[in-house]
Every structure is written in structure tokens, then in C-alpha cells.
Design a protein around this motif. Sequence first.
Motif, mmCIF file in Angstrom:
data_model
loop_
_atom_site.group_PDB
_atom_site.id
_atom_site.type_symbol
_atom_site.label_atom_id
_atom_site.label_comp_id
_atom_site.label_asym_id
_atom_site.label_seq_id
_atom_site.Cartn_x
_atom_site.Cartn_y
_atom_site.Cartn_z
ATOM 1 N N PRO A 15 0.802 -1.238 0.000
ATOM 2 C CA PRO A 15 0.000 0.000 0.000
ATOM 3 C C PRO A 15 0.826 1.276 0.000
ATOM 4 C CG PRO A 15 -0.047 -1.054 2.158
ATOM 5 C CD PRO A 15 0.591 -2.042 1.223
ATOM 6 N N ASP A 16 2.110 1.188 0.411
ATOM 7 C CA ASP A 16 2.945 2.386 0.431
ATOM 8 C C ASP A 16 3.573 2.697 -0.926
ATOM 9 O OD1 ASP A 16 2.396 2.786 3.098
ATOM 10 O OD2 ASP A 16 4.121 1.629 3.780
ATOM 11 N N GLU A 17 3.385 1.818 -1.907
ATOM 12 C CA GLU A 17 3.816 2.089 -3.273
ATOM 13 C C GLU A 17 2.611 2.641 -4.032
ATOM 14 O OE1 GLU A 17 5.686 -1.288 -5.054
ATOM 15 O OE2 GLU A 17 7.079 -1.580 -3.374
ATOM 16 N N ILE A 18 2.765 3.791 -4.637
ATOM 17 C CA ILE A 18 1.617 4.556 -5.131
ATOM 18 C C ILE A 18 1.694 4.768 -6.643
ATOM 19 C CG2 ILE A 18 0.430 6.791 -5.006
ATOM 20 C CD1 ILE A 18 1.696 6.959 -2.105
ATOM 21 N N VAL A 19 0.610 4.465 -7.324
ATOM 22 C CA VAL A 19 0.414 4.850 -8.723
ATOM 23 C C VAL A 19 -0.541 6.037 -8.702
ATOM 24 C CG1 VAL A 19 -0.463 4.145 -10.975
ATOM 25 C CG2 VAL A 19 0.796 2.512 -9.550
ATOM 26 N N LEU A 20 -0.050 7.202 -9.057
ATOM 27 C CA LEU A 20 -0.827 8.436 -8.921
ATOM 28 C C LEU A 20 -1.379 8.865 -10.281
ATOM 29 C CD1 LEU A 20 0.167 11.513 -6.794
ATOM 30 C CD2 LEU A 20 -0.753 11.817 -9.093
ATOM 31 N N ILE A 21 -2.687 9.019 -10.351
ATOM 32 C CA ILE A 21 -3.335 9.533 -11.554
ATOM 33 C C ILE A 21 -4.301 10.646 -11.159
ATOM 34 C CG2 ILE A 21 -3.131 7.347 -12.794
ATOM 35 C CD1 ILE A 21 -6.125 6.876 -12.267
ATOM 36 N N GLY A 22 -4.637 11.512 -12.105
ATOM 37 C CA GLY A 22 -5.572 12.578 -11.769
ATOM 38 C C GLY A 22 -5.831 13.515 -12.918
ATOM 39 N N GLY A 23 -6.494 14.602 -12.593
ATOM 40 C CA GLY A 23 -6.792 15.691 -13.504
ATOM 41 C C GLY A 23 -6.999 16.918 -12.645
ATOM 42 N N HIS A 24 -7.392 18.040 -13.248
ATOM 43 C CA HIS A 24 -7.594 19.224 -12.401
ATOM 44 C C HIS A 24 -9.073 19.604 -12.340
ATOM 45 C CE1 HIS A 24 -7.857 22.386 -15.619
ATOM 46 N NE2 HIS A 24 -6.963 21.667 -16.255
ATOM 47 N N LEU A 25 -9.506 19.807 -11.105
ATOM 48 C CA LEU A 25 -10.915 20.092 -10.830
ATOM 49 C C LEU A 25 -11.288 21.523 -11.170
ATOM 50 C CD1 LEU A 25 -13.504 18.838 -9.587
ATOM 51 C CD2 LEU A 25 -12.709 19.659 -7.355
ATOM 52 N N ASP A 26 -10.351 22.449 -11.083
ATOM 53 C CA ASP A 26 -10.652 23.846 -11.386
ATOM 54 C C ASP A 26 -10.815 24.043 -12.885
ATOM 55 O OD1 ASP A 26 -7.776 23.373 -11.662
ATOM 56 O OD2 ASP A 26 -7.616 25.520 -12.060
ATOM 57 N N SER A 27 -11.378 25.168 -13.264
ATOM 58 C CA SER A 27 -11.521 25.490 -14.689
ATOM 59 C C SER A 27 -11.502 27.001 -14.849
ATOM 60 C CB SER A 27 -12.849 24.944 -15.243
ATOM 61 O OG SER A 27 -13.947 25.765 -14.846
ATOM 62 N N TRP A 28 -11.365 27.450 -16.083
ATOM 63 C CA TRP A 28 -11.571 28.865 -16.355
ATOM 64 C C TRP A 28 -13.056 29.187 -16.241
ATOM 65 C CZ3 TRP A 28 -8.012 32.186 -15.716
ATOM 66 C CH2 TRP A 28 -6.675 31.863 -15.983
ATOM 67 N N ASP A 29 -13.371 30.457 -16.244
ATOM 68 C CA ASP A 29 -14.704 30.925 -15.895
ATOM 69 C C ASP A 29 -15.566 31.292 -17.094
ATOM 70 O OD1 ASP A 29 -12.725 32.870 -16.301
ATOM 71 O OD2 ASP A 29 -13.920 34.425 -15.340
ATOM 72 N N LEU A 30 -15.082 31.058 -18.307
ATOM 73 C CA LEU A 30 -15.863 31.467 -19.477
ATOM 74 C C LEU A 30 -16.905 30.407 -19.853
ATOM 75 C CD1 LEU A 30 -13.041 33.022 -21.710
ATOM 76 C CD2 LEU A 30 -14.526 34.149 -20.032
ATOM 77 N N GLY A 31 -16.494 29.139 -19.872
ATOM 78 C CA GLY A 31 -17.425 28.049 -20.168
ATOM 79 C C GLY A 31 -17.738 27.283 -18.899
ATOM 80 N N THR A 32 -17.979 25.965 -19.036
ATOM 81 C CA THR A 32 -18.247 25.133 -17.859
ATOM 82 C C THR A 32 -17.133 24.119 -17.617
ATOM 83 O OG1 THR A 32 -19.586 23.563 -19.155
ATOM 84 C CG2 THR A 32 -20.748 25.381 -18.076
ATOM 85 N N GLY A 33 -16.007 24.293 -18.298
ATOM 86 C CA GLY A 33 -14.860 23.428 -18.034
ATOM 87 C C GLY A 33 -15.114 21.973 -18.344
ATOM 88 N N ALA A 34 -15.820 21.677 -19.437
ATOM 89 C CA ALA A 34 -16.163 20.295 -19.758
ATOM 90 C C ALA A 34 -14.952 19.518 -20.258
ATOM 91 C CB ALA A 34 -17.280 20.268 -20.793
ATOM 92 N N THR A 35 -14.261 20.053 -21.259
ATOM 93 C CA THR A 35 -13.100 19.338 -21.779
ATOM 94 C C THR A 35 -11.825 19.710 -21.036
ATOM 95 O OG1 THR A 35 -12.579 20.985 -23.507
ATOM 96 C CG2 THR A 35 -14.169 19.272 -24.061
ATOM 97 N N ASP A 36 -11.820 20.858 -20.368
ATOM 98 C CA ASP A 36 -10.639 21.326 -19.636
ATOM 99 C C ASP A 36 -11.060 21.804 -18.256
ATOM 100 O OD1 ASP A 36 -8.103 22.145 -18.984
ATOM 101 O OD2 ASP A 36 -8.229 24.045 -20.052
ATOM 102 N N ASP A 37 -11.067 20.914 -17.247
ATOM 103 C CA ASP A 37 -10.613 19.556 -17.370
ATOM 104 C C ASP A 37 -11.622 18.596 -16.732
ATOM 105 O OD1 ASP A 37 -8.811 17.479 -18.014
ATOM 106 O OD2 ASP A 37 -7.870 17.616 -16.067
ATOM 107 N N GLY A 38 -12.917 18.921 -16.932
ATOM 108 C CA GLY A 38 -13.922 17.988 -16.435
ATOM 109 C C GLY A 38 -13.737 16.606 -17.016
#
Length: 471
Positions: free
Chosen positions: A274-297
Amino acid sequence: MVKLLRLFAVAAALAASAAATMATADGPPPEALAAAASGLGQKALNDPAAFDFVASLTTEIGQRLAGTDAHRRAVTWAEARLKAAGFDNVHSEPFTLRAWIRGTESADIVAPVPQHLAITTLGGSVATDAEGIEAEIALFHSYDELLAAAPGSLTGKIAVVTQRMVRAQDGSGYGAANAIRRAGPSEAAKRGAVAYLLRSLGTDSHRLPHTGALNYMDNAPRIPAAALAIPDAEQLERLAALGPVRIKLVLTPTVADNAPSWNVVGEVRGSERPDEIVLIGGHLDSWDLGTGATDDGAGVAIAFGAARLIAALPQRPRRTIRLVLFGAEEMDFSGAAYAGAHQAETAGIVVAGEADFGARNVYAIQLPPGAAPSDFGQLLQRAIAPLGAILDRRAALGGGDDIRDLQKAGVPAISLRQDGMDYFDIHHTADDTLDKIDPRQLNQAVAVWSVFTYLAAASDVDFRSLATPAK
């Protein structure tokens, strides 16, 4: 018969040698890993969880600019979603940032003929004064032309750079042009400019400007900066060819120091290591012009969908899979915050990767240096081929903005290359909305991420040892 037995013995020895790099004597053999990974990949192709995730995020939360109440709601939403999906150790990790809020923005040609311009302020830009700035423009068709301008030659003028961005499947046109937005305002200020405009870093022809962050230099004044919609940049080129052009620019962004933000974390805890980690993710924040669907929903949905499928397996993989939804990628804060908070476990992070390139299919995987020709690389190549992806023999140079500081600390990175041919048509615009996502292509991306993540977590592959020593 003796020759046949010798051939069998040689084959068995080769198989045993290959298996040794993939698993220990008590670990799963490569054949079992391959079968489980392939099954995950096929299941992902018909799993609606990723699309449901991004649909809920963009509908129930919408834009999620770091430092806003909307982002705070997104963090609460994400924690609830991860807990409901059965992730272990779900929590949010706080950090602070210099939050930038857009305010109002306008630009108008006042001479030779009055016309309105479609613009958007660059993230991090300072404001004009309340009355705005009115000045003649100095137009440059390329960024190199601006850099060639002499100090003082732009005094009192608004610098405008109209260099076009190249469309490319891998997004390399954006990387090549990124300095125009990031460094352009300071370079213009060094030469005396009072404001800066650039042709949006995009590949569309819509009258929708593309935002994005800038980076002010310490050795130059900070001047207001904005991006022009592509048709408007071309309009300025035509007008400037006829004679002097004057523009009035009004930008009213504000800044809040020490604003709160969070990285949201959930885990699929490893069964043996369990102390060996495979880390994956994306970013929850987005710019404010659209709804952040492709970047990075889409990116957080892809990583969520992959980890969720693995969590639902009857037996957990040997290593821990850590899902991180980074909180302030667009303003360059969350990656450093995460790496700083996790310095003590850097050596235990086996590999890291971030999904942050839209919702299209993955066509190739780039592994850390030295890994492509390894037994792990060959196994991965066989497992992703039915999904329409290949193993790119070139090593991954970067795995995403939020894991860059982990890479600097020695963490190996992977890059799953998505088809970005039209990604920069809507990137950082008001058009970044859910209708741009094709669920089938999103699921293919989830499938490839699932295969890689499972194989890395279920095997004993050591990417650090596979790396070729630097000459």
C-alpha cells in the motif's frame, strides 16, 4: 525428441525471465495481468460512469475558477462523489493561492472607424484604471517581430501580436506559441508598451476569445493584457495595413491574496504494497468562461472512471492507486502545493500521470525513459492494441502541469496522448461545454487509462530502475 525437450526448456526459461521483471514469485503472472487488464479495458468501453461524472460536474457546479465559491462547491461535490464510489481515504488537502477574479472587460477601436472587439482578459493580468487605456497600437505579425523591437520603441502604445497557432494532433502548436501569452506582456512592457493584446492561442475561426494565464517578469512593469478573438485579430491586421489604429481598453480584474483552495484525494488501497503509489488525476478547477467540460472535467472524469473500475474488482491490485483532483492548475498553484505537502513519500510514488487534454480517444502511451522496450512495455502494448492505442517508443517528457514538481523530485511520469486535433478550437473559451464530449471517445480514453493504471499497480515494475543513466 531430445531437441524438442530442449526447445521447451529454453522457452520456459525465457518465459520465466520475462515474468521475473513483471512480478515476484508470489505475484500474479503476466498472463493473468494481461487478462485482467484486457477485461477492464473492454468493460470501460461501455461504462457510463465517466460521462455521468463530467455531466454532473458541469451541470451542478459549472465553471470552477480557483478561489471562487464555485470551486469550493466543486470540492464538496467531488468528495461526495468519491465516497459514493467506494474510494478509500477520501479527503481534501488545503493550500492557499493568489486568487484572480476576472471583472469586466471591453475593447473598442476608436479610430479610424469605431468598432467593438471581442476580447478576454488573461489570467493574472493587472487592471487598467477606471477610465481604461486609449492608445495607438503597434501591430506585430509574429512574436519574433515583437522581440526584435528596440527598448523604448513602444512607449505609450498598445502592443498587438497576431501570430497564428499551428493545429496539431498532439497539441504541439500550443506549446510552440505559449510564450506569446505567457511572456508577451512583460516583453512588450520592456519596450515601453502600456497594454498588450494577442491573437488567441486557438485553432478556430469563432468570435470567442481564448483566455489563459500569463507570467509577469520581475524585471518589467506589469501592464494589462488580453486575448483577441481570432477574427478580431485579423480585422486589426487589415486596419493596421491601411493606417494608424487607436484602441480603448478597459479591464477590471481583482486579486485576493491567501485565498483557500484544495486538492481532493481518494485511493484504491493496495492489497500487498500500500505504500507504493500509482498516482493519476486531472484538475478540478476550470476557467470561468465556459463550464470546463473538456478542460478539465473530462480529465478528472477519465481518471475517476479508470480508478473506479479497478476499485470494483474482486481483488485489489498490489499497489495503491491514488486519484488526485488538483485544485488550481489553471493558475499554476496546485501541483507545487501537492508536491510540497508530499515530499516525504516521493520515493514511494511509482509513477504519475495527469489527464488534461480533452475528451477524445487516446492513440498512444509514452512511458518513462527505458520502459518502452521492457517486458512491462511489451505487455502494455499488447493490452492496449485492441483499444486502438499504441505504445510510443519515445519517452514521456512530461505528464501534466500538476505533476511537473513531482517529476522534478524524481517521480517517473507517463503521458497518454489524446487526439487533440480540434482541442484548441474551444480551449479556454465560452464554448467549452458538455455537448462537445463524445461519450464513446471518452470511454475509450477511460479504457486505456484503466489498462495502464491496473498493470502499473498490479505488477512490480520499477520505472526508476529501467531508466537509462544520463550520459
